[in-house]
Enzyme design. Structure first.
Site, PDB file in Angstrom:
ATOM      1  N   MET A   1     -49.352  10.603 -38.351  1.00 20.89           N
ATOM      2  CA  MET A   1     -48.500  11.362 -38.898  1.00 20.89           C
ATOM      3  C   MET A   1     -48.599  12.690 -38.320  1.00 20.89           C
ATOM      4  O   MET A   1     -48.087  13.646 -38.792  1.00 20.89           O
ATOM      5  CB  MET A   1     -48.506  11.421 -40.627  1.00 20.89           C
ATOM      6  CG  MET A   1     -48.333  10.138 -40.844  1.00 20.89           C
ATOM      7  SD  MET A   1     -47.739   9.903 -42.561  1.00 20.89           S
ATOM      8  CE  MET A   1     -48.902  10.805 -43.514  1.00 20.89           C
TER       9      MET A   1
ATOM     10  N   LEU B   1     -52.912  16.819 -35.695  1.00 15.47           N
ATOM     11  CA  LEU B   1     -54.179  15.827 -35.175  1.00 15.47           C
ATOM     12  C   LEU B   1     -55.372  16.515 -35.407  1.00 15.47           C
ATOM     13  O   LEU B   1     -55.161  18.019 -35.147  1.00 15.47           O
ATOM     14  CB  LEU B   1     -53.649  15.595 -33.695  1.00 15.47           C
ATOM     15  CG  LEU B   1     -52.749  14.659 -33.407  1.00 15.47           C
ATOM     16  CD1 LEU B   1     -52.557  14.455 -32.049  1.00 15.47           C
ATOM     17  CD2 LEU B   1     -52.575  13.368 -34.204  1.00 15.47           C
TER      18      LEU B   1
ATOM     19  N   GLY C   1     -60.560  13.324 -36.406  1.00 16.45           N
ATOM     20  CA  GLY C   1     -60.523  11.917 -36.747  1.00 16.45           C
ATOM     21  C   GLY C   1     -59.367  11.294 -35.947  1.00 16.45           C
ATOM     22  O   GLY C   1     -59.755  10.240 -35.369  1.00 16.45           O
ATOM     23  N   HIS C   2     -58.287  11.740 -35.999  1.00 16.37           N
ATOM     24  CA  HIS C   2     -57.115  11.110 -35.203  1.00 16.37           C
ATOM     25  C   HIS C   2     -57.893  11.158 -33.677  1.00 16.37           C
ATOM     26  O   HIS C   2     -57.668  10.197 -33.031  1.00 16.37           O
ATOM     27  CB  HIS C   2     -56.065  12.134 -34.971  1.00 16.37           C
ATOM     28  CG  HIS C   2     -55.337  12.204 -36.257  1.00 16.37           C
ATOM     29  ND1 HIS C   2     -55.325  13.326 -36.974  1.00 16.37           N
ATOM     30  CD2 HIS C   2     -54.800  11.338 -36.987  1.00 16.37           C
ATOM     31  CE1 HIS C   2     -54.550  13.098 -38.123  1.00 16.37           C
ATOM     32  NE2 HIS C   2     -54.060  11.823 -38.186  1.00 16.37           N
TER      33      HIS C   2
ATOM     34  N   GLN D   1     -55.510   0.862 -46.355  1.00  9.61           N
ATOM     35  CA  GLN D   1     -54.040   0.768 -45.374  1.00  9.61           C
ATOM     36  C   GLN D   1     -54.799  -0.316 -44.177  1.00  9.61           C
ATOM     37  O   GLN D   1     -53.804  -1.251 -43.823  1.00  9.61           O
ATOM     38  CB  GLN D   1     -53.753   2.072 -44.814  1.00  9.61           C
ATOM     39  CG  GLN D   1     -52.973   2.009 -43.607  1.00  9.61           C
ATOM     40  CD  GLN D   1     -52.612   3.489 -43.140  1.00  9.61           C
ATOM     41  OE1 GLN D   1     -51.523   4.043 -43.633  1.00  9.61           O
ATOM     42  NE2 GLN D   1     -53.460   4.117 -42.189  1.00  9.61           N
TER      43      GLN D   1
ATOM     44  N   SER E   1     -59.013  15.379 -42.572  1.00 10.56           N
ATOM     45  CA  SER E   1     -57.567  14.886 -42.889  1.00 10.56           C
ATOM     46  C   SER E   1     -56.480  16.005 -42.757  1.00 10.56           C
ATOM     47  O   SER E   1     -56.907  17.414 -42.919  1.00 10.56           O
ATOM     48  CB  SER E   1     -57.659  14.815 -44.492  1.00 10.56           C
ATOM     49  OG  SER E   1     -56.231  14.820 -44.930  1.00 10.56           O
TER      50      SER E   1
ATOM     51  N   ARG F   1     -54.342  17.053 -44.387  1.00 12.08           N
ATOM     52  CA  ARG F   1     -54.059  17.904 -45.828  1.00 12.08           C
ATOM     53  C   ARG F   1     -54.898  18.747 -46.048  1.00 12.08           C
ATOM     54  O   ARG F   1     -54.831  19.569 -46.938  1.00 12.08           O
ATOM     55  CB  ARG F   1     -53.879  16.689 -46.804  1.00 12.08           C
ATOM     56  CG  ARG F   1     -52.498  15.907 -46.823  1.00 12.08           C
ATOM     57  CD  ARG F   1     -52.387  15.096 -48.163  1.00 12.08           C
ATOM     58  NE  ARG F   1     -50.971  14.489 -48.126  1.00 12.08           N
ATOM     59  CZ  ARG F   1     -50.638  13.205 -47.778  1.00 12.08           C
ATOM     60  NH1 ARG F   1     -51.647  12.525 -47.442  1.00 12.08           N
ATOM     61  NH2 ARG F   1     -49.596  12.832 -47.958  1.00 12.08           N
TER      62      ARG F   1
HETATM   63  P1  AMP Z   1     -52.593   9.830 -40.648  1.00 12.18           P
HETATM   64  O1  AMP Z   1     -52.022  10.787 -39.660  1.00 12.18           O
HETATM   65  O2  AMP Z   1     -53.255  10.608 -41.860  1.00 12.18           O
HETATM   66  O3  AMP Z   1     -51.558   8.863 -41.007  1.00 12.18           O
HETATM   67  O4  AMP Z   1     -53.671   8.946 -39.891  1.00 12.18           O
HETATM   68  C1  AMP Z   1     -53.383   8.403 -38.828  1.00 12.18           C
HETATM   69  C2  AMP Z   1     -54.715   7.365 -38.246  1.00 12.18           C
HETATM   70  O5  AMP Z   1     -55.853   8.266 -38.241  1.00 12.18           O
HETATM   71  C3  AMP Z   1     -54.821   6.442 -39.524  1.00 12.18           C
HETATM   72  O6  AMP Z   1     -55.099   5.136 -38.793  1.00 12.18           O
HETATM   73  C4  AMP Z   1     -56.039   7.106 -40.197  1.00 12.18           C
HETATM   74  O7  AMP Z   1     -57.041   6.069 -40.920  1.00 12.18           O
HETATM   75  C5  AMP Z   1     -56.861   7.669 -39.037  1.00 12.18           C
HETATM   76  N1  AMP Z   1     -57.656   8.759 -39.697  1.00 12.18           N
HETATM   77  C6  AMP Z   1     -57.150   9.922 -40.558  1.00 12.18           C
HETATM   78  N2  AMP Z   1     -58.250  10.660 -40.839  1.00 12.18           N
HETATM   79  C7  AMP Z   1     -59.289  10.055 -40.050  1.00 12.18           C
HETATM   80  C8  AMP Z   1     -60.809  10.468 -40.163  1.00 12.18           C
HETATM   81  N3  AMP Z   1     -61.149  11.526 -40.880  1.00 12.18           N
HETATM   82  N4  AMP Z   1     -61.581   9.838 -39.264  1.00 12.18           N
HETATM   83  C9  AMP Z   1     -61.174   8.841 -38.547  1.00 12.18           C
HETATM   84  N5  AMP Z   1     -59.901   8.091 -38.602  1.00 12.18           N
HETATM   85  C10 AMP Z   1     -59.106   8.923 -39.392  1.00 12.18           C
END
Ligand code: AMP
Length: 283
Positions: free
Chosen positions: A28, A31, A34-35, A154, A186, A188
């Site tokens: 989403m 970035l 984690g992303h 998820q 995150s 957020r």
């Molecule tokens: P999002 O943008 O929050 O929908 O996350 C996109 C992808 O990144 C999803 O597969 C999440 O599980 C992964 N993701 C989000 N935060 C982290 C993190 N801290 N470490 C690893 N992967 C993450």
């Protein structure tokens, strides 16, 4: 520095198809580290296989409830494209009208698990997630898609989607990346005020302590209840904190089966989710 090609409509995805396999990282946006660990893994898998990397950036309205933070969810597309430089070949960032050209009337209904944990507190969330994931798979046609273990529920549901609908894509899971103080990265996190940002790592601390206590043989129900109480006392509003079977988030039968302690809690307006897996079963 090579910026990824920007694709906003489905015609722009045509270049991806036919010639090479695609490794997709759905996000989403906004970035963070984690992303980027998912994207680096995508790059590595793609390079080993002559494939290309596509990162999708789409804040999916279908997965937000009417009182949730769709309108305030962070957006930073230019910075995201810079962050993807030399890592991704294509950044697919469609406007809502491309993914939802007409009112959506056909959905991927989440199974029972979709109404538990996060789904119990966010009705319709996983139906929104699974519907958009299927759309992205249809449009991008990846051979491999990479998801984070941070969103354990998820991940379990996406694996079920792929199995039950026979989708020709391999799901790869990546571990959670954390800030130096243990808070899971995150998008957020930037919405936390300073006091709540200081408190936020306590969620993971409690998950770690709970997982360790359960691994030592302490009673699951009491341990989880105590962790919820501790967090509520310091200002979190805990949605849930539970121990479940790691593979499918069914109830944990105990014994040597691997468990995961999953939790979600709100600090002010910001909802944090995290988890801590128990020790892997002895080989
Ligand atoms: P999002 O943008 O929050 O929908 O996350 C996109 C992808 O990144 C999803 O597969 C999440 O599980 C992964 N993701 C989000 N935060 C982290 C993190 N801290 N470490 C690893 N992967 C993450």
């Amino acid at each position: 520095m090579k910026l990824p090609a920007a694709a906003t409509d489905t015609a722009a995805l045509d270049k991806l198809h036919g010639t090479s396999k695609v490794v997709l990282v759905p996000t989403m946006g906004s970035l963070h580290a984690g992303h980027l660990s998912l994207v680096r893994q995508a790059r590595q898998l793609a390079d080993a296989d002559g494939a290309v990397v596509c990162v999708s950036i789409f804040v999916n309205p279908l997965q937000f409830g009417p009182t949730e933070d769709y309108d305030t969810y962070p957006h930073q597309l230019d910075a995201d494209r810079q962050a993807l430089a030399s890592l991704a070949d294509t950044c697919f960032a469609p406007p809502v009208t491309v993914l939802y050209p007409t009112a959506q009337e056909i959905f991927v209904t989440a199974p029972r698990l979709g109404g538990e944990l996060c789904g119990q507190h966010r009705p319709g969330f996983f139906t929104g997630v699974l519907t958009v994931v299927l759309k992205l798979f249809q449009l991008v046609r990846p051979a491999v898609a990479i998801f984070g273990e941070k969103d354990w529920q998820q991940l379990v549901l996406v694996r079920q989607l792929v199995r039950q609908l026979h989708l020709p894509v391999t799901i790869v899971a990546m571990p959670t990346i954390r800030e130096a103080d243990g808070l899971a990265c995150s998008s957020r996190n930037t919405l936390l005020n300073a006091a709540n940002r200081d408190k936020a790592p306590l969620l993971h601390e409690q998950l770690v302590a709970t997982a360790a206590a359960i691994a030592r043989g302490e009673a699951v129900t009491g341990t989880c209840a105590a962790a919820r109480d501790s967090l509520n006392q310091v200002g979190f509003a805990v949605d849930y904190l539970e121990c479940r079977q790691a593979s499918d988030l069914e109830s944990w039968p105990g014994g040597a089966t691997q468990f995961v302690v999953v939790g979600a809690a709100r600090l002010g307006q910001v909802r944090l989710i995290d988890n801590e897996p128990g020790p892997p079963p002895a080989a």
